[in-house]
Design a protein around this motif. Structure first.
Motif, PDB file in Angstrom:
ATOM      1  N   ARG A  12       5.259  -0.053  -3.234  1.00  0.00           N
ATOM      2  CA  ARG A  12       4.463  -0.407  -4.419  1.00  0.00           C
ATOM      3  C   ARG A  12       5.255  -0.132  -5.699  1.00  0.00           C
TER       4      ARG A  12
ATOM      5  N   ASN B 278       0.814  -1.213   0.000  1.00  0.00           N
ATOM      6  CA  ASN B 278       0.000   0.000   0.000  1.00  0.00           C
ATOM      7  C   ASN B 278       0.847   1.263   0.000  1.00  0.00           C
ATOM      8  N   THR B 279       2.042   1.207   0.570  1.00  0.00           N
ATOM      9  CA  THR B 279       2.885   2.404   0.609  1.00  0.00           C
ATOM     10  C   THR B 279       3.443   2.681  -0.780  1.00  0.00           C
TER      11      THR B 279
ATOM     12  N   SER C 246       6.288   3.885  -2.011  1.00  0.00           N
ATOM     13  CA  SER C 246       7.655   3.461  -2.355  1.00  0.00           C
ATOM     14  C   SER C 246       7.753   1.947  -2.514  1.00  0.00           C
TER      15      SER C 246
END
Length: 71
Positions: free
Chosen positions: A37, A32-33, A35
């Motif tokens: 991803r 989900n973050t 970076s």
């Protein structure tokens, strides 16, 4: 001797690469973050290109090891 954890961004790349080389969809990204991803997507693109080039199964694993040994 105590082992250090691997870099989470490198791990995201490797997991993305494995999904790509197996021919899985990019929609299966578990991160989900932004970076993590992005690193996963970069790995997925590399893996997808290798999948199309015929690096499947063990040859894909060897290719991943070669890429990280150089970089």
């Amino acid at each position: 001797m105590r082992r250090l954890k691997r870099d989470p961004m490198e791990r995201a790349f490797q997991r993305g690469y494995q999904h790509g080389v197996q021919g899985k969809s990019r929609d299966s990204c578990p991160f989900n973050t932004p970076s993590a991803r992005q690193n996963w997507m970069n790995g997925w693109r590399e893996g997808r290109a290798d999948h199309w080039a015929g690096y499947t199964g063990i040859s894909g694993v060897h290719r991943l090891n070669e890429m990280h040994a150089v970089g």
